[in-house]
Design an enzyme around this catalytic site. Structure first.
Site, mmCIF file in Angstrom:
data_model
loop_
_atom_site.group_PDB
_atom_site.id
_atom_site.type_symbol
_atom_site.label_atom_id
_atom_site.label_comp_id
_atom_site.label_asym_id
_atom_site.label_seq_id
_atom_site.Cartn_x
_atom_site.Cartn_y
_atom_site.Cartn_z
ATOM 1 N N CYS A 1 5.095 -3.824 -16.176
ATOM 2 C CA CYS A 1 5.232 -2.686 -17.100
ATOM 3 C C CYS A 1 4.242 -2.857 -18.240
ATOM 4 O O CYS A 1 3.590 -3.876 -18.376
ATOM 5 C CB CYS A 1 6.658 -2.668 -17.631
ATOM 6 S SG CYS A 1 7.880 -2.765 -16.309
ATOM 7 N N ARG B 1 -0.453 0.142 -15.964
ATOM 8 C CA ARG B 1 0.420 -0.980 -15.608
ATOM 9 C C ARG B 1 1.722 -0.514 -14.977
ATOM 10 O O ARG B 1 2.481 -1.331 -14.461
ATOM 11 C CB ARG B 1 0.733 -1.818 -16.841
ATOM 12 C CG ARG B 1 -0.496 -2.388 -17.542
ATOM 13 C CD ARG B 1 -0.084 -3.167 -18.767
ATOM 14 N NE ARG B 1 0.736 -4.279 -18.395
ATOM 15 C CZ ARG B 1 0.262 -5.478 -18.056
ATOM 16 N NH1 ARG B 1 -1.038 -5.684 -18.062
ATOM 17 N NH2 ARG B 1 1.050 -6.446 -17.691
ATOM 18 N N TRP C 1 7.143 -0.012 -14.441
ATOM 19 C CA TRP C 1 6.944 -0.098 -12.990
ATOM 20 C C TRP C 1 8.264 -0.655 -12.464
ATOM 21 O O TRP C 1 8.621 -1.793 -12.731
ATOM 22 C CB TRP C 1 5.794 -1.048 -12.635
ATOM 23 C CG TRP C 1 5.400 -0.941 -11.202
ATOM 24 C CD1 TRP C 1 4.515 -0.055 -10.655
ATOM 25 C CD2 TRP C 1 5.872 -1.739 -10.101
ATOM 26 N NE1 TRP C 1 4.424 -0.250 -9.296
ATOM 27 C CE2 TRP C 1 5.257 -1.277 -8.917
ATOM 28 C CE3 TRP C 1 6.778 -2.803 -9.993
ATOM 29 C CZ2 TRP C 1 5.502 -1.826 -7.656
ATOM 30 C CZ3 TRP C 1 7.020 -3.353 -8.745
ATOM 31 C CH2 TRP C 1 6.386 -2.865 -7.596
ATOM 32 N N ASN D 1 9.059 -6.664 -19.739
ATOM 33 C CA ASN D 1 8.148 -6.649 -18.582
ATOM 34 C C ASN D 1 8.386 -7.947 -17.818
ATOM 35 O O ASN D 1 8.181 -9.035 -18.361
ATOM 36 C CB ASN D 1 6.690 -6.580 -19.041
ATOM 37 C CG ASN D 1 5.731 -6.775 -17.867
ATOM 38 O OD1 ASN D 1 6.076 -6.508 -16.730
ATOM 39 N ND2 ASN D 1 4.548 -7.301 -18.170
ATOM 40 N N GLY D 2 8.841 -7.845 -16.595
ATOM 41 C CA GLY D 2 9.123 -9.051 -15.813
ATOM 42 C C GLY D 2 10.381 -8.873 -14.992
ATOM 43 O O GLY D 2 10.870 -7.753 -14.814
ATOM 44 N N GLU E 1 -11.804 -4.551 2.517
ATOM 45 C CA GLU E 1 -11.772 -3.968 1.173
ATOM 46 C C GLU E 1 -11.843 -2.443 1.240
ATOM 47 O O GLU E 1 -11.120 -1.738 0.528
ATOM 48 C CB GLU E 1 -12.912 -4.530 0.319
ATOM 49 C CG GLU E 1 -13.031 -3.972 -1.079
ATOM 50 C CD GLU E 1 -11.797 -4.121 -1.946
ATOM 51 O OE1 GLU E 1 -11.721 -3.448 -2.987
ATOM 52 O OE2 GLU E 1 -10.862 -4.853 -1.549
ATOM 53 N N LYS F 1 -9.019 0.126 -0.249
ATOM 54 C CA LYS F 1 -9.345 1.191 -1.216
ATOM 55 C C LYS F 1 -8.809 2.534 -0.728
ATOM 56 O O LYS F 1 -8.195 3.300 -1.468
ATOM 57 C CB LYS F 1 -10.864 1.274 -1.456
ATOM 58 C CG LYS F 1 -11.407 0.111 -2.289
ATOM 59 C CD LYS F 1 -11.121 0.221 -3.740
ATOM 60 C CE LYS F 1 -10.044 -0.667 -4.315
ATOM 61 N NZ LYS F 1 -9.996 -2.056 -4.050
ATOM 62 N N GLU G 1 -4.988 2.633 -1.008
ATOM 63 C CA GLU G 1 -4.516 2.724 -2.395
ATOM 64 C C GLU G 1 -4.710 4.120 -2.984
ATOM 65 O O GLU G 1 -3.849 4.636 -3.680
ATOM 66 C CB GLU G 1 -5.309 1.765 -3.288
ATOM 67 C CG GLU G 1 -5.037 0.304 -3.106
ATOM 68 C CD GLU G 1 -5.837 -0.490 -4.136
ATOM 69 O OE1 GLU G 1 -5.291 -0.756 -5.204
ATOM 70 O OE2 GLU G 1 -7.020 -0.785 -3.875
ATOM 71 N N HIS H 1 -9.320 -6.647 21.595
ATOM 72 C CA HIS H 1 -8.092 -7.420 21.835
ATOM 73 C C HIS H 1 -6.849 -6.641 21.417
ATOM 74 O O HIS H 1 -5.813 -7.216 21.108
ATOM 75 C CB HIS H 1 -8.180 -8.767 21.106
ATOM 76 C CG HIS H 1 -9.446 -9.503 21.441
ATOM 77 N ND1 HIS H 1 -9.680 -10.075 22.670
ATOM 78 C CD2 HIS H 1 -10.585 -9.687 20.718
ATOM 79 C CE1 HIS H 1 -10.898 -10.609 22.671
ATOM 80 N NE2 HIS H 1 -11.464 -10.390 21.517
ATOM 81 N N LYS I 1 -1.752 -1.878 -12.176
ATOM 82 C CA LYS I 1 -3.021 -2.600 -12.244
ATOM 83 C C LYS I 1 -2.835 -4.102 -12.189
ATOM 84 O O LYS I 1 -3.594 -4.833 -11.545
ATOM 85 C CB LYS I 1 -3.748 -2.226 -13.534
ATOM 86 C CG LYS I 1 -5.092 -2.893 -13.711
ATOM 87 C CD LYS I 1 -6.059 -2.422 -12.662
ATOM 88 C CE LYS I 1 -7.389 -3.133 -12.672
ATOM 89 N NZ LYS I 1 -8.208 -2.823 -11.521
HETATM 90 C C1 AGP Z 1 -6.925 -3.706 -5.810
HETATM 91 O O1 AGP Z 1 -7.540 -2.498 -5.927
HETATM 92 C C2 AGP Z 1 -5.543 -3.741 -6.299
HETATM 93 N N1 AGP Z 1 -5.420 -3.270 -7.602
HETATM 94 C C3 AGP Z 1 -4.841 -5.059 -6.085
HETATM 95 O O2 AGP Z 1 -4.881 -5.372 -4.726
HETATM 96 C C4 AGP Z 1 -5.415 -6.239 -6.865
HETATM 97 O O3 AGP Z 1 -6.638 -6.625 -6.352
HETATM 98 C C5 AGP Z 1 -4.431 -7.417 -6.772
HETATM 99 O O4 AGP Z 1 -3.219 -7.017 -7.333
HETATM 100 C C6 AGP Z 1 -4.977 -8.659 -7.471
HETATM 101 O O5 AGP Z 1 -5.119 -8.416 -8.821
HETATM 102 P P1 AGP Z 1 -5.928 -9.440 -9.724
HETATM 103 O O6 AGP Z 1 -7.335 -9.496 -9.240
HETATM 104 O O7 AGP Z 1 -5.820 -8.861 -11.101
HETATM 105 O O8 AGP Z 1 -5.235 -10.761 -9.615
#
Ligand code: AGP
Length: 611
Positions: free
Chosen positions: A2, A27, A73, A99-100, A484, A488, A491, A507, A606
Site C-alpha cells: 500500500c 503502490r 493493495w 502497509n504489510g 519479458e 509486459k 501486465e 516439445h 509497483k
Molecule cells: C514488472 O513490470 C513488474 N512490476 C514486477 O514483475 C516487478 O518486476 C517485480 O515485482 C520485481 O520488482 P523489483 O524489481 O522492484 O524487485
C-alpha cells in the site's frame, strides 16, 4: 504494498496527504482514505482510486494540521469501504494505517473476541489497532509504550502510522519490512512509503530502519528502537528532482519511461564506462573483486522483470567470466532451504529495492554467510541498505507499474559487472573486451533510433489487440527477452501470453498454434539466427501469425513473417537492451487501444512489499 502518507505541521494536512497519495497510487489502488486530527479524529475512506475519495469528501470538514492517508493493495479483506484504511479503534480514540501483513493476526483476533471486541472489517490492521488499544487500556500506558509491547508479539511485515485523538501533537510510526521515509521540514514533518510525496517540500529525509519507532511532532522527530532506546536519525539528502516524478507531457508514465531509456541507459553508463581508456569503474565491484573472482558460483535472486534481467546475466557471466550462475525466484529460494556456502555471491536485482520476497530471501542467505551484491534502482531502499555492496542503475524514479527503463538499466549494470570481472579474471581477451565496451557505449543511441518512429509498432498493436493469447519466443540472450515481452503484455493488456525458448515449442506448446495465435519471435542476428529462422518456418507451417523483432537489413525474416519490427544491429550480448524496446511499446499500445489504465494495471502494485 500500500501507499502511506502522513503530515504534521503548520499546513492543512488534507491537501498534502491527497497529493501524496496520488503520487503513491502506483503502490495500490483498491481503496483510499484519510484521517485528520482536529478537535477529534475524522476518518474518510472509499473503495477505488484517490479521485473517488476526493469525490466523497466534498463539503466535509477537512481541517486539521495533522493527518494520515492510505492507498490500498488488498491482502486481507476484499476491496471495499469497510476494509479501506484508516481504521478506528473500538473506542474511536485511535486511528491507524498499515502497509504489510500481520501473519499472526487470527490468533490475536481470537483473544480480543474473547474479550468482547467486535470488528467492522476483515483486515489484519483493525486487529492490530485494537490489540494496541487493549494493551494501552490494560497497562494504563502511553500509545508509544502500548505499540512497543504489541510489536513484540506481532509476526509479519508492517509500516504503520498511528494517531490518538487525545494527543493531537504527534504521529507515531513503526516499520519492519515495509518502507518508511520521513521528510524533515521547518516546523513540519512528512511521512511516506517513498520519497515521491516528500520531494516537493524537502530534500532532507530519514530512511526508517526495521524495528524502529518514530515519534513525529511538528518541530521534533524522536527515533527509538523496540527497547525504548533513543537513536539518532541518519539524515540524507534526496538526489531527485520533482520533474522526475511528473509525466513530462507524456500521456502515461509507462510511455515516458520507455522514451527516457536513451537518457537513463546513458546515465547508468556515465562515470563508469570510459571506452577510450577501456576502463569500467564500479566501486562496489572493485572493493570486493577478490570475492567475485574466487566465488565458485553466483546466484541471481529476484522477482518478475528483475528475474528476467538475472536470466540475461546468467548468459553474460557464464560466457564472459566462466562462473557458474543459478537464477533464483526469490520467493522459492527463500523457502526451499537452498544450499548456501559462506562466500557464495548473491546478486540481488530489484528496481524498488523493497520487494519482500527478495528482501527476506537475502536476509536468510546473509545469515548463512553469503555475500550480497545489490543491483538496485531506488536509492536508500532496504535492499540497497542491507547489501554488502552494490551498484545503482540510475534509471530515475520508475512510476509505471510495468518495469521498463529499470530493466535496461539492470542489463547495463550487469553487463559492465560481467565485463569488469571477466577482464580481472582473464577470461576475456582484450580485443573482445574493448569491442563489447564500445557496443555498450553505442546502446543509448541505438535505442533512440528505435524510438524515432513507432508507427509500425502501433499498427501491429492495432492488428493483434483482440487476440486471446500470444506466444513469445527467443533463443540464447533473446530467450529472457521473450519472457519479458510476454510479462509486459500480460501486465498491461490482460492478454494471456507465454514466453518460451523457441526450440522448446516442438516439445508441446506448438499444439497451441493456429491462425488465431500471434507468435512474437525475438529473431535478431546472433549465433542462433539460422535456428530461429527454422523455428519461424515451423510456426508458419501451422499457419500461426508471426511477428518478428529483426535486425535492420535482414532480408530473410521479412519473407517469412507476417509483421516485422526492426532494431539496429548489435552484438548479441548487448542486444537484449534493444530487442526489448519494441516489446515494451507493443504491450503499451495494445493496452491503451483496449482503453486500460497502463500505469496502474488491475490487481498489481509497483513494489510488492508483502510475501
Ligand atoms: C514488472 O513490470 C513488474 N512490476 C514486477 O514483475 C516487478 O518486476 C517485480 O515485482 C520485481 O520488482 P523489483 O524489481 O522492484 O524487485
Amino acid at each position: 504494498m500500500c501507499g502511506i502518507v502522513g503530515y504534521i505541521g503548520y499546513r492543512q494536512a488534507y491537501p498534502v496527504i491527497i497529493k501524496g497519495l496520488k503520487r503513491l497510487e502506483y503502490r495500490g489502488y483498491d481503496s483510499a482514505g484519510v484521517a485528520l486530527l482536529n478537535h477529534g479524529l475524522k476518518l474518510y475512506k472509499k473503495k477505488g482510486k484517490v479521485a473517488d475519495l476526493e469525490e466523497t469528501v466534498i463539503g466535509m470538514d477537512l481541517n486539521g494540521n495533522a493527518g494520515i492517508g492510505h492507498t490500498r493493495w488488498a491482502t486481507h479483506g476484499e476491496p471495499s469501504d469497510r476494509n479501506a484504511h484508516p481504521h478506528a479503534s473500538a473506542s474511536g480514540e485511535l486511528a491507524i494505517i498499515h502497509n504489510g501483513i500481520i501473519e499472526n493476526y487470527a490468533n490475536i483476533k481470537e483473544e480480543l473476541v474473547k474479550k468482547g471486541y467486535h470488528f467492522t472489517s476483515d483486515t489484519d490492521t483493525e486487529v492490530l489497532l485494537n490489540f494496541i488499544e487493549d494493551i494501552k487500556r490494560n497497562n494504563n500506558c502511553t500509545l508509544e509504550e502500548a505499540l512497543r509491547i504489541a510489536l513484540k508479539r506481532v509476526v509479519g511485515a508492517y509500516c504503520i502510522l498511528l494517531m490518538d485523538k487525545n494527543d493531537p501533537s504527534c504521529i507515531i510510526a513503526a516499520r519492519k519490512g515495509s518502507p518508511l521515509v520521513i521528510g524533515i521540514g521547518k516546523g513540519e514533518h512528512f511521512l511516506a512509503s517513498d520519497a515521491s510525496p516528500i520531494i516537493e517540500y524537502t530534500k532532507e529525509v530519514v530512511y526508517v530502519n526495521d524495528y524502529q519507532i518514530a515519534i513525529v511532532k511538528a518541530d521534533e522527530l524522536i527515533m527509538k528502537n523496540l527497547g525504548n532506546e533513543v537513536q539518532t536519525p541518519f539524515i540524507t539528502e534526496l538526489d531527485m528532482e520533482l520533474a522526475a516524478i511528473e509525466k513530462g507531457g507524456f500521456d502515461h508514465f509507462m510511455l515516458k519511461e520507455i522514451f527516457e531509456q536513451p537518457a537513463t541507459i546513458h546515465d547508468c553508463l556515465r562515470g563508469r564506462l570510459q571506452p577510450e581508456q577501456g576502463i569500467i569503474t564500479m566501486g562496489g565491484v572493485e572493493s570486493h573483486m577478490e570475492k567475485l573472482l574466487n566465488t565458485s558460483r553466483i546466484l541471481m535472486v529476484a522477482c518478475g522483470t528483475s528475474w528476467h534481467a538475472g536470466l540475461v546475466a546468467e548468459y553474460l557471466f557464464e560466457e564472459l567470466c566462466r562462473i557458474p550462475v543459478e537464477v533464483e525466484y526469490a520467493s522459492e529460494f527463500r523457502y526451499r532451504n537452498p544450499v548456501i556456502n559462506p562466500g557464495d555471491v548473491i546478486i540481488a536485482i530489484s528496481q524498488s529495492g523493497e520487494t519482500a520476497d527478495t528482501l527476506v530471501a537475502l536476509e536468510n542467505a546473509k545469515d548463512k554467510g553469503a555475500f550480497i551484491f545489490g543491483v538496485v534502482n531506488s536509492v536508500g531502499s532496504s535492499i540497497a541498505r542491507m547489501s554488502h555492496a552494490g551498484a545503482y542503475t540510475h534509471s530515475g524514479p520508475e512510476i509505471g507499474v510495468a518495469s521498463t527503463k529499470a530493466f535496461t538499466g539492470q542489463l547495463a549494470v550487469l553487463t559492465m559487472m560481467a565485463l569488469k570481472i571477466a577482464r580481472a579474471k582473464g577470461t576475456i581477451d582484450e580485443s573482445r573486451y574493448l569491442q563489447l565496451i564500445h557496443e555498450l557505449e553505442a546502446i543509448p543511441e541505438k535505442v533512440a533510433e528505435i524510438l524515432k518512429d513507432t508507427s509500425e509498432i502501433e499498427a501491429i498493436a492495432a492488428k493483434y489487440q483482440d487476440a486471446a493469447d500470444f506466444l513469445y519466443l527467443g533463443r540464447g540472450y533473446n530467450f529472457p527477452v521473450a519472457l519479458e515481452g510476454a510479462l509486459k503484455l500480460k501486465e498491461i493488456s490482460y492478454i494471456h501470453a507465454e514466453g518460451y525458448p523457441a526450440a522448446e515449442m516442438k516439445h508441446g506448446p506448438i499444439a497451441l498454434v493456429d491462425e488465431t495465435l500471434p507468435v512474437v519471435f525475438v529473431a535478431t542476428k546472433d549465433r542462433y539466427y539460422e535456428k530461429i529462422v527454422s523455428n519461424v518456418q515451423e510456426i508458419k507451417a501451422r499457419r500461426g501469425k508471426v511477428i518478428c523483432i529483426a535486425t535492420v537489413g535482414d532480408n530473410i525474416i521479412p519473407s517469412m513473417a507476417d509483421d516485422v519490427i526492426y532494431v539496429p544491429d548489435a552484438d548479441e550480448l548487448v542486444g537484449p537492451m534493444l530487442s526489448v524496446i519494441p516489446l515494451q511499446l507493443l504491450s503499451y499500445y495494445i493496452g491503451i487501444n483496449k482503453g486500460l489504465d497502463v500505469d496502474k494495471p488491475r490487481n498489481l502494485a509497483k513494489s510488492v512489499t508483502v510475501e
